[in-house]
Design an enzyme around this catalytic site. Structure first.
Site, PDB file in Angstrom:
ATOM      1  N   HIS A  63       0.788  -1.105   0.119  1.00  0.00           N
ATOM      2  CA  HIS A  63       0.077   0.154   0.009  1.00  0.00           C
ATOM      3  C   HIS A  63       0.809   1.404   0.112  1.00  0.00           C
ATOM      4  O   HIS A  63       0.538   2.405  -0.529  1.00  0.00           O
ATOM      5  CB  HIS A  63      -0.924   0.024   1.228  1.00  0.00           C
ATOM      6  N   ASP A  64       1.917   1.166   0.511  1.00  0.00           N
ATOM      7  CA  ASP A  64       2.930   2.180   0.313  1.00  0.00           C
ATOM      8  C   ASP A  64       3.451   2.537  -1.056  1.00  0.00           C
ATOM      9  O   ASP A  64       3.212   3.598  -1.626  1.00  0.00           O
ATOM     10  CB  ASP A  64       4.203   2.218   1.321  1.00  0.00           C
ATOM     11  N   GLY A  69       4.645   5.835  -4.547  1.00  0.00           N
ATOM     12  CA  GLY A  69       5.753   5.275  -4.628  1.00  0.00           C
ATOM     13  C   GLY A  69       6.339   4.783  -3.130  1.00  0.00           C
ATOM     14  O   GLY A  69       5.479   4.917  -2.115  1.00  0.00           O
ATOM     15  N   THR A 186      -1.069 -16.023   0.161  1.00  0.00           N
ATOM     16  CA  THR A 186      -1.061 -17.261   0.841  1.00  0.00           C
ATOM     17  C   THR A 186      -0.759 -17.186   2.277  1.00  0.00           C
ATOM     18  O   THR A 186      -0.856 -18.043   3.285  1.00  0.00           O
ATOM     19  CB  THR A 186       0.596 -18.011   0.417  1.00  0.00           C
TER      20      THR A 186
END
Length: 317
Positions: A63-64, A69, A186
């Site tokens: 998410h960062d 970026g 996973t």
């Protein structure tokens, strides 16, 4: 669009190393030689008490990087920051990053960026869960801005495969990269609100999603009605182990999220899913490559950006 067998691209993806001129492995060898050891030790301590930290750090890092970026902007703790918007409200692991930063500041003040801490900690948590242990090029600097609105552009669990591939493609990540990165599910966890419609009223039909295994529908229905704010592992067999079991499950119509399931049947991705499902080592190798590539998205280096002394706030000027 059909995808060629992975072996035809072996020389491109595995023999030629992924390099980025702005970053390098061992960036802190002289300025803070114990940096990676400090990160590894503190991540290990956390993993031993909470193995779900792997999923937390992966989600945070994704998410960062995918909003403006890989610049550590998700860590900023202000009311107008990315951290407190939309899907980022359920991101966790911030305390561990702060703990690592505190130790690094004590050893090597104003040296190691928060963006690099996140990348290294994520790598170490993946390795501890049984995934690949790969070299991380470092040298990122921390961002000077935050982009809360950009959080709403993150790819969601009901996206089409075309939209998913386009999202990753815009960031120079190909189909093999994109599918491998989604394989992080996973060790992922999903709250029931992300897939409840697949259990009871898919597409307004009043029926479950016909693409979901009926036994899984029954199992998830039981989980989602048993408590308040329930959630479940996205890998139904080895939820705390980083392996390729997830791919075998979505091929067997046992994908929890709609996008996960679509990967197994869409012409653009089904053959890649099949290859990862058949070869755990192949999946792990490509995941490592994709993580290094993703970790270079939108980076700040050199004189750009900053090295925050606290990951949750801009430096005082």
């Amino acid at each position: 669009m059909k995808i060629a067998n992975f072996s035809t691209l072996f020389s491109i993806l595995f023999i030629v190393p992924v390099t980025f001129a702005q970053l390098r492995v061992g960036f802190y060898n002289n300025s803070c030689p114990t940096a990676e050891t400090i990160v590894r030790n503190l991540v290990t301590d956390e993993f031993e008490s909470d193995p779900t930290i792997t999923a937390a750090l992966l989600r945070m890092h994704f998410h960062d990087c995918f909003v403006g970026g890989c610049d550590g902007s998700i860590l900023l703790n202000s009311t107008d920051s990315e951290r407190f918007v939309g899907p980022n409200l359920s991101v966790r692991g911030f305390e561990l990053i702060d703990e690592i930063k505190t130790e690094l500041e004590a050893q090597c003040p104003s040296n190691v960026s928060c963006a690099d801490i996140m990348a290294l900690a994520t790598r170490d948590s993946v390795s501890l869960a049984g995934g690949p242990n790969y070299n991380i090029p470092t040298g990122r600097r921390d961002g000077l801005t935050t982009n809360a609105n950009g959080v709403f552009d993150l790819i969601g669990p009901t996206a089409s495969v075309a939209a998913f591939l386009s999202f990753f493609g815009e960031r120079m990540l190909n189909t093999f990269d994109a599918v491998a990165l989604l394989g992080a599910h996973t060790v992922g966890v999903g709250s029931c609100d992300l897939f409840e419609d697949r259990l009871t009223n898919f597409g307004g039909t009043g029926l479950p999603d016909p693409s979901m295994d009926s036994n899984l529908v029954a199992n998830l229905t039981s989980i989602c009605t048993a408590s308040e704010n329930p959630s479940t592992g996205l890998d139904r067999s080895t939820p705390l182990t980083f392996d390729n079991a997830f791919f075998g499950q979505i091929r067997a119509s046992r994908g929890v999220l709609q996008l996960d399931q679509r990967l197994a049947t869409d012409e653009a991705t089904s053959s890649v899913v099949a290859q990862y499902a058949a070869d755990n080592d192949l999946f792990k190798r490509q995941f490592a490559i994709a993580m290094v590539k993703m970790g270079a998205v939108g980076i700040l280096t050199g004189e750009n950006g900053d090295i925050r002394t606290n990951c949750w706030a801009f430096n005082d000027k």
